[in-house]
Design an enzyme around this catalytic site. Sequence first.
Site, PDB file in Angstrom:
ATOM      1  N   LYS A  76       5.777 -14.147  13.370  1.00 10.78           N
ATOM      2  CA  LYS A  76       5.047 -14.644  14.546  1.00 10.78           C
ATOM      3  C   LYS A  76       4.710 -13.503  15.495  1.00 10.78           C
ATOM      4  O   LYS A  76       3.564 -13.367  15.942  1.00 10.78           O
ATOM      5  CB  LYS A  76       5.893 -15.705  15.264  1.00 10.78           C
ATOM      6  CG  LYS A  76       5.205 -16.333  16.430  1.00 10.78           C
ATOM      7  CD  LYS A  76       6.088 -17.395  17.076  1.00 10.78           C
ATOM      8  CE  LYS A  76       6.274 -18.588  16.156  1.00 10.78           C
ATOM      9  NZ  LYS A  76       7.186 -19.584  16.699  1.00 10.78           N
ATOM     10  N   ARG A 128      10.580 -18.207  21.686  1.00  9.15           N
ATOM     11  CA  ARG A 128      10.540 -18.770  20.333  1.00  9.15           C
ATOM     12  C   ARG A 128      11.096 -17.769  19.339  1.00  9.15           C
ATOM     13  O   ARG A 128      10.892 -16.564  19.474  1.00  9.15           O
ATOM     14  CB  ARG A 128       9.091 -19.041  19.917  1.00  9.15           C
ATOM     15  CG  ARG A 128       8.437 -20.248  20.515  1.00  9.15           C
ATOM     16  CD  ARG A 128       7.089 -20.431  19.826  1.00  9.15           C
ATOM     17  NE  ARG A 128       6.462 -21.680  20.181  1.00  9.15           N
ATOM     18  CZ  ARG A 128       5.495 -21.817  21.094  1.00  9.15           C
ATOM     19  NH1 ARG A 128       5.067 -20.748  21.767  1.00  9.15           N
ATOM     20  NH2 ARG A 128       4.966 -22.990  21.331  1.00  9.15           N
ATOM     21  N   GLY A 160      10.501 -24.780  11.878  1.00 13.18           N
ATOM     22  CA  GLY A 160      11.398 -25.808  12.407  1.00 13.18           C
ATOM     23  C   GLY A 160      12.866 -25.520  12.227  1.00 13.18           C
ATOM     24  O   GLY A 160      13.715 -26.326  12.590  1.00 13.18           O
ATOM     25  N   MET A 188      14.644 -22.892  13.430  1.00 14.29           N
ATOM     26  CA  MET A 188      15.350 -22.306  14.562  1.00 14.29           C
ATOM     27  C   MET A 188      14.808 -22.889  15.864  1.00 14.29           C
ATOM     28  O   MET A 188      13.977 -23.771  15.861  1.00 14.29           O
ATOM     29  CB  MET A 188      15.256 -20.791  14.507  1.00 14.29           C
ATOM     30  CG  MET A 188      16.137 -20.256  13.372  1.00 14.29           C
ATOM     31  SD  MET A 188      16.026 -18.492  13.224  1.00 14.29           S
ATOM     32  CE  MET A 188      14.298 -18.308  12.838  1.00 14.29           C
ATOM     33  N   ARG A 203      -0.493 -18.042  11.237  1.00 14.83           N
ATOM     34  CA  ARG A 203       0.391 -17.653  10.121  1.00 14.83           C
ATOM     35  C   ARG A 203      -0.231 -18.165   8.834  1.00 14.83           C
ATOM     36  O   ARG A 203      -1.096 -19.059   8.876  1.00 14.83           O
ATOM     37  CB  ARG A 203       1.782 -18.256  10.297  1.00 14.83           C
ATOM     38  CG  ARG A 203       1.785 -19.758  10.346  1.00 14.83           C
ATOM     39  CD  ARG A 203       3.199 -20.281  10.600  1.00 14.83           C
ATOM     40  NE  ARG A 203       3.177 -21.727  10.861  1.00 14.83           N
ATOM     41  CZ  ARG A 203       4.174 -22.415  11.399  1.00 14.83           C
ATOM     42  NH1 ARG A 203       5.260 -21.804  11.753  1.00 14.83           N
ATOM     43  NH2 ARG A 203       4.075 -23.716  11.583  1.00 14.83           N
ATOM     44  N   HIS A 226      25.761 -29.835 -17.890  1.00 14.67           N
ATOM     45  CA  HIS A 226      25.117 -30.221 -19.141  1.00 14.67           C
ATOM     46  C   HIS A 226      23.868 -31.048 -18.881  1.00 14.67           C
ATOM     47  O   HIS A 226      22.789 -30.782 -19.412  1.00 14.67           O
ATOM     48  CB  HIS A 226      26.106 -31.017 -20.006  1.00 14.67           C
ATOM     49  CG  HIS A 226      25.511 -31.511 -21.285  1.00 14.67           C
ATOM     50  ND1 HIS A 226      24.961 -32.765 -21.413  1.00 14.67           N
ATOM     51  CD2 HIS A 226      25.334 -30.901 -22.470  1.00 14.67           C
ATOM     52  CE1 HIS A 226      24.495 -32.913 -22.640  1.00 14.67           C
ATOM     53  NE2 HIS A 226      24.709 -31.791 -23.306  1.00 14.67           N
ATOM     54  N   ARG A 234      19.658 -23.055 -29.118  1.00 16.21           N
ATOM     55  CA  ARG A 234      21.049 -23.525 -29.190  1.00 16.21           C
ATOM     56  C   ARG A 234      21.173 -24.417 -30.415  1.00 16.21           C
ATOM     57  O   ARG A 234      20.344 -25.294 -30.618  1.00 16.21           O
ATOM     58  CB  ARG A 234      21.395 -24.351 -27.951  1.00 16.21           C
ATOM     59  CG  ARG A 234      21.346 -23.607 -26.647  1.00 16.21           C
ATOM     60  CD  ARG A 234      21.811 -24.528 -25.504  1.00 16.21           C
ATOM     61  NE  ARG A 234      21.731 -23.848 -24.225  1.00 16.21           N
ATOM     62  CZ  ARG A 234      20.671 -23.863 -23.420  1.00 16.21           C
ATOM     63  NH1 ARG A 234      19.580 -24.553 -23.768  1.00 16.21           N
ATOM     64  NH2 ARG A 234      20.685 -23.207 -22.274  1.00 16.21           N
ATOM     65  N   SER A 245      21.270 -10.228 -25.473  1.00 19.38           N
ATOM     66  CA  SER A 245      20.671 -11.273 -24.655  1.00 19.38           C
ATOM     67  C   SER A 245      21.724 -11.715 -23.641  1.00 19.38           C
ATOM     68  O   SER A 245      22.801 -12.177 -24.018  1.00 19.38           O
ATOM     69  CB  SER A 245      20.227 -12.436 -25.539  1.00 19.38           C
ATOM     70  OG  SER A 245      19.671 -13.438 -24.730  1.00 19.38           O
ATOM     71  N   GLY A 267      23.742 -13.844 -21.355  1.00 21.09           N
ATOM     72  CA  GLY A 267      24.049 -15.233 -21.070  1.00 21.09           C
ATOM     73  C   GLY A 267      24.584 -15.269 -19.651  1.00 21.09           C
ATOM     74  O   GLY A 267      25.787 -15.192 -19.422  1.00 21.09           O
ATOM     75  N   THR A 268      23.667 -15.360 -18.708  1.00 18.94           N
ATOM     76  CA  THR A 268      24.095 -15.176 -17.321  1.00 18.94           C
ATOM     77  C   THR A 268      24.852 -16.374 -16.771  1.00 18.94           C
ATOM     78  O   THR A 268      25.508 -16.257 -15.742  1.00 18.94           O
ATOM     79  CB  THR A 268      22.888 -14.849 -16.421  1.00 18.94           C
ATOM     80  OG1 THR A 268      21.828 -15.749 -16.732  1.00 18.94           O
ATOM     81  CG2 THR A 268      22.431 -13.429 -16.664  1.00 18.94           C
ATOM     82  N   ASN A 269      24.794 -17.533 -17.432  1.00 17.57           N
ATOM     83  CA  ASN A 269      25.636 -18.646 -16.972  1.00 17.57           C
ATOM     84  C   ASN A 269      27.102 -18.277 -17.138  1.00 17.57           C
ATOM     85  O   ASN A 269      27.889 -18.342 -16.195  1.00 17.57           O
ATOM     86  CB  ASN A 269      25.394 -19.915 -17.794  1.00 17.57           C
ATOM     87  CG  ASN A 269      24.006 -20.466 -17.609  1.00 17.57           C
ATOM     88  OD1 ASN A 269      23.270 -20.021 -16.741  1.00 17.57           O
ATOM     89  ND2 ASN A 269      23.650 -21.432 -18.421  1.00 17.57           N
ATOM     90  N   CYS A 325      18.863 -15.064 -21.370  1.00 15.68           N
ATOM     91  CA  CYS A 325      18.602 -16.434 -21.803  1.00 15.68           C
ATOM     92  C   CYS A 325      19.453 -17.428 -21.046  1.00 15.68           C
ATOM     93  O   CYS A 325      19.543 -18.578 -21.412  1.00 15.68           O
ATOM     94  CB  CYS A 325      18.826 -16.568 -23.305  1.00 15.68           C
ATOM     95  SG  CYS A 325      20.522 -16.303 -23.805  1.00 15.68           S
ATOM     96  N   TYR A 359      12.518  -9.141 -22.046  1.00 15.36           N
ATOM     97  CA  TYR A 359      12.013 -10.501 -21.887  1.00 15.36           C
ATOM     98  C   TYR A 359      13.003 -11.362 -21.117  1.00 15.36           C
ATOM     99  O   TYR A 359      14.180 -11.028 -20.997  1.00 15.36           O
ATOM    100  CB  TYR A 359      11.711 -11.144 -23.249  1.00 15.36           C
ATOM    101  CG  TYR A 359      12.932 -11.407 -24.091  1.00 15.36           C
ATOM    102  CD1 TYR A 359      13.640 -12.609 -23.971  1.00 15.36           C
ATOM    103  CD2 TYR A 359      13.400 -10.468 -25.010  1.00 15.36           C
ATOM    104  CE1 TYR A 359      14.763 -12.848 -24.735  1.00 15.36           C
ATOM    105  CE2 TYR A 359      14.525 -10.708 -25.775  1.00 15.36           C
ATOM    106  CZ  TYR A 359      15.203 -11.894 -25.633  1.00 15.36           C
ATOM    107  OH  TYR A 359      16.329 -12.132 -26.366  1.00 15.36           O
TER     108      TYR A 359
END
Lengths: 878, 878
Positions: free
Chosen positions: B22, B92, B101, B103, B336, B454, B560, B765, B767-769, B832, B852
Amino acid sequence: MSKYVYLFKEGDASMRNLLGGKGANLAEMSKIGLPVPQGFTVTTEACIRYYQDGRKVAPEIEEQIYSALHAVEKEAGKVFGDPENPFLVSVRSGARASMPGMMDTILNLGLNDVSVEGLANLSDNPRFAYDSYRRFIQMFADVVMEVDKELFHNALENMKANKGVTQDNELDGDDLKALVKEFKQIYFDDVGEDFPQDPKVQLMEAIKAVFRSWENPRAVYYRRMNDIPSSWGTAVNVQAMVFGNLGDDSGTGVAFTRNPATGENKIFGEYLMNAQGEDVVAGIRTPHPLDDMKEELPEIYKQFSDITEILEKHYRDMQDIEFTIERGKLYILQTRSGKRTAQSAVKIAVDLVDEGMLSEDEAVLKVDPKQLDSLLHPTFDTEALNKAILIATGLPASPGAGSGKLYFTADEAAEAGKRGEDVVLIRDETTPEDIEGMDHAKAILTARGGMTSHAAVVARGMGRPAVVGCSALRINDVAKEVRVGDKVFKQGDTVSVDGSTGKIYEGIIPSVEAKVSGDFGRLMAWADFVRRLKVRTNADTPRDTKQAVEFGAEGIGLCRTEHMFFEAERVKAVREMILSDTQEQRKAALNKILPFQQKDFEGMFKALEGKPMTVRYLDPPLHEFLPQKSMVNEIKEIADELGTTVEELNDKIDELHEFNPMMGHRGCRLSVTYPEIAEMQTRAIMQAAINVRNEEGYDIVPELMIPLIGTKAELKYVKDIVENTIKEVFKENNTEMEYHVGTMIEIPRACITADEIAEEAAFFSFGTNDLTQMGFGYSRDDAGKFLESYYSSGILEFDPFARLDFDGIGKFVEIAVELGRKTKPELKIGICGEHGGDPATVEFCHNVGLDYVSCSPFRVPIARLAAAQAAIKEKMAK
Amino acid sequence: MSKYVYLFKEGDASMRNLLGGKGANLAEMSKIGLPVPQGFTVTTEACIRYYQDGRKVAPEIEEQIYSALHAVEKEAGKVFGDPENPFLVSVRSGARASMPGMMDTILNLGLNDVSVEGLANLSDNPRFAYDSYRRFIQMFADVVMEVDKELFHNALENMKANKGVTQDNELDGDDLKALVKEFKQIYFDDVGEDFPQDPKVQLMEAIKAVFRSWENPRAVYYRRMNDIPSSWGTAVNVQAMVFGNLGDDSGTGVAFTRNPATGENKIFGEYLMNAQGEDVVAGIRTPHPLDDMKEELPEIYKQFSDITEILEKHYRDMQDIEFTIERGKLYILQTRSGKRTAQSAVKIAVDLVDEGMLSEDEAVLKVDPKQLDSLLHPTFDTEALNKAILIATGLPASPGAGSGKLYFTADEAAEAGKRGEDVVLIRDETTPEDIEGMDHAKAILTARGGMTSHAAVVARGMGRPAVVGCSALRINDVAKEVRVGDKVFKQGDTVSVDGSTGKIYEGIIPSVEAKVSGDFGRLMAWADFVRRLKVRTNADTPRDTKQAVEFGAEGIGLCRTEHMFFEAERVKAVREMILSDTQEQRKAALNKILPFQQKDFEGMFKALEGKPMTVRYLDPPLHEFLPQKSMVNEIKEIADELGTTVEELNDKIDELHEFNPMMGHRGCRLSVTYPEIAEMQTRAIMQAAINVRNEEGYDIVPELMIPLIGTKAELKYVKDIVENTIKEVFKENNTEMEYHVGTMIEIPRACITADEIAEEAAFFSFGTNDLTQMGFGYSRDDAGKFLESYYSSGILEFDPFARLDFDGIGKFVEIAVELGRKTKPELKIGICGEHGGDPATVEFCHNVGLDYVSCSPFRVPIARLAAAQAAIKEKMAK
């Protein structure tokens, strides 16, 4: 071209890594002129190369073997495969570290259908010749071709039955000749080809078999138990055979230069005339004590006793020596440092210093820290143990011997213990609620769980014998009985538990209390003088603390506070807290626990007499304080007690249920969601510290440790809660006190962001149990199911929960130390996981620059000795 | 001394980071000569400093504020606090990123008991003056002092009741004067001191309140949803007030330069004469469409429409503009980039290229990838939605809208679906066994689980709307009903599920199908042209694969295989395998599954038409294939089917039970203990690849991926099993084929030993989980219980399961990439985990050099766009 084969005369004792222990010692003995049958060693590097080349012996190595063989033949004046006067050899393994009986040996190699006749003529003893040949066939078939030993054994038994005799030595030369024919047929039927007649083929196959035996299951297992890496490989020793069974002027024996059981400085051994080593083992005749030889063969005895003196002085250690007398001539076949009991090890080490043979540092290095366990715990009487009936074997979780009546619940065990009964507590697995029953038991026994399960950790902390994960036990809590195979044991039946071996026996076996000698004290003083690493203990009661201080602990590295929530009076308040809906209700419940915990901490501070204490905030998930849903009666009872309904309690149990509690709502996460718990604990610790300082005048600097930190923001948040409470306590007491707020490092993320975390931490303490769990993704309570396959397939060489995985989890430790000290060079760093009492891990901790290790009280002396050895090794390497 | 305060005329648009959006735009508009009320901006750095200084404004900053205020007063020709002609300001917030909205704002600041009279005289409008004052008191009390708004509201209502009027504007100046008195009393009673009369005090308190509002819960939540770091802070804009409520020649309004819903290139807005912004919002009068202004105020309209054109050209984007007309003079209060729908965003971006205003790269940057979700999924009809009755809100796990009848079990849902009913499947949590029921459902609803549970993962993969973790639901499977508060819904009752918002409604709400325009295709083509990162999909059925390929997937990054074990015919054989005692029995059971899996893979290879596919070996623990012990009926049924006893089945379930299954016997650990599973899967994949190559002629290079690897030895061991089987398959088919064996990197230990692991891996690959779970020690199924506290306390800013934790888990990724490529520079590396479809994570993956990302089919376009934006940003930074 690399040299893969050394004649004995080309080597010496310094070449142990290359030649293996046996090979290096044979070379050394050759060098100093002792009567050693000549031979050569195929190096450990050849073994490593064998595996690298896909289990093949490279042609260059084969050439070097033949050329060494030729040199030895020349010296012996005999020729390999000579039909008249055949040169025979033994082929034996020999690794860098002694692994007695773990790998394979082949004797009498070089015999074939022709040369056996030559040997018969030359020795004028056809029985001896054919007996040697049939033994060779049997050993070769077993070791090289994996032919079932039973087949040969049955043939021998049949022969004896046909002849109407009972002893092997009642068969004559012709019988044995016929047996040789039969053995060769068995060999052909099983292997599909004739028994090899070419001695060179025999030799190469035997060498390959020894290489292979490096990877046999019992060798793999032994290495895992003894911290020997598989990458070392084994050497192979090919040595001219000498025969102790050529008549009454021949014989064989074994001797220790000092007593391996007591350490007494007197030769101790046995021998047997007209015999081979095998016969001694087979127990066909009873060997004579070595003392008898003084009179029977005074000259040989004199010669042998001179040699033992030379060898002991040369190696500056008690030696275990094998010898053979062939037609009146003495040969030394092997010397090595003798295996000995802990008591003996300590006495010998101290005596050798007094005799001027060793420096104090060297003496410290002579004692295996792991052995000390047996010095500190009671053991079963050996004779009674030999007669005892084994029930089953589990994991040796906590050393020592204990006997008593079986009890199936902690409550009943505690009651019986209070009545004065000797109690053995048996459970599928223990939980923190069982703590009182465990404390009243002489021994603890579980069907599930591994070396770092709750039962194992707590029992080691208490110094109580425990066998865990004994999967043969089928426990029925309701019927109060346990089945093992066909046997059933009921409540009150007596058993004996050996926590040092994992074995469980029927009935009561008398045990012998541990005795600690003055020698032990001298040795430990030398160890303390040289070590840099401090040794603290994991303890959470004044009693354990006192015990640990007696064992030399320099403070508490981990005071777990969860047990302070579990005692009967307190757990009710904990449950009230859990069932609360508002922070006010929770605070009210916690206020009931506060005075108890404060008193606990006062007891601890007093027991420590000013030594430092690191207190860990509440760590386990809250559901551990509620019964399991299946425990219908307990739930009813607790609901009544708390004035709530069974439904409401069950709802709460459901709400707290976690799929993976190890990665759930625990550790500092409890302090984030329920800051009032951390506030209560802070208040208890600090008020206790102030009170004990005022009463006793000790200079106390409490160390407050936040568990399970993963991010700097998390530590900052909890630390703010802690420090605000401390400010309040200071104000109320109108006093101040130095204190440190630090953190456990046990989350992988914490290790790689340790530079950030160190900004908020006064100290790090590695929780290597959790770090191993999360770093590997192995739940310690479940991993037992697949880790056995990992060991047997060689994927893992060691149990990463017992010995730190230096290559992986150790890397996390190194990274965290480096990053942490980058931010704060003065950062105090220790380790308080179960690994803190493992000698190899202690050495690792010394090497990566930790300030202290912390372990259970009974492991404190082990850690002290291991820390000293690490320091001495470092000094020596410089 | 740093500069913390900038007059509008000192800044410009490039200073967004310092002045906030702003502030920078106000400065820019000032600079280019637009009619902006003068003022100044307190920088974001001042906000950061405020927090660093322990929530205090440093004296130097305060001085700079007063000095800027003085400059603005001079320009306005009025003085702050002047009793005759008071200078009033608005205060502001304004952060770098727009947070509408979120803050706080305070208007009319500067009024006090004296100057309000001056304002009344000056405006000749006492009602206006006292109305402004009472609004100011109310806002200041609310924002700065956190006085309950209700208190003021009640006073206003009482006043109206006493006066017998219903509308605020029916109160006259005297009424409002009395109300001001009352408001000040309320303030005094609540705060304990008088309402501040010194405008400077008012100003400083207001600025501090805006700083504080940066950490209010809704701002924290908004930042988390929108990837905005808390470290940015907010700026504060202090601007001269102008009044749209000074008579009929005054007014106020809001306009978009193009249609924010459709993208149509036509000004779109509303205005209201004699009003302030607040009145528009309050809905007291209905605003007029901007078109009316053309006739009503033609000159002003001309001036305004010229300004909109200038601003859009200047900012090269659709603008959202606030304006006020004070006594016939137009002021621009704010401009904006306008928020817009996905459809509008795409159209505007493409139009701006066609209009020559943007390059194609710039157009690609204009569209928020996260928005695309709504372009690809059906949405509820907006009008119908406004009237719908909300039942509850859960986590928006899988976007899209779906309605139907409730079914409580997967079997019944599947049956109803097959009958042609529209079905909503409701479960406490789903398991792999529910897969068929999920597939037949229009929407999925669970009471437990998080964004990567899941249900969430599978639903996103299917493109099925899902709301998960809706903890208000009390599901009773037996009674087949769900309670939410006092309401009960039974099987067959209809509900509507909005997976994009997490909301659940009563009854059937009509939905609108997604429409993909030609503009979308053009934009995505520009994106594909510029991106470097490839985008693959996670899919395990030919149907999902085709869907993903239509969305632009360049192959499968994660197939999977567990679902291939679960279909009814197969799961029986799987259970036979689990109950087997010998390897032979297990192999026999697996042989029954082999033809099914081979056919599955053939279908996948065909659907891919030669694109690459990475197949992951069986990952979940085997107990997932057996019922839970509490499912008594199912156990009986299965035991009968398999010809075993309930006891035996229960024993097996006990045996497989794990305390922490996520860290248990799963992944490659299954292949180590049961190599026959890996053999069967290898055979199915390779035989399918050979068959499809032969039939279709595609050039297939299967990528075989071993999950959960922690050590090099483990990978080597399993790879040997795989490669030996491949050799057999090649021999049987008398053919060969290129293939790659690689590994998931999802265990922390694997990351820090990636150099070793790369020796055995053709690809990595991430497996970031699992890596997030183990790296943080957060069980994704349980962490929901404490993570909310972590967000609200600011310990975590983002859900690490939705957006990769770059600072920690991301470090693991970086370490593994670096170590892996050190060993093998050509190593192919992808991701993945569920994070693969998160735009911020995609940018991270681009930056650390991955090859990838792989994500669920419906996220493929999102990932393509995000990958393009990452590439463009990189280009621009050079």
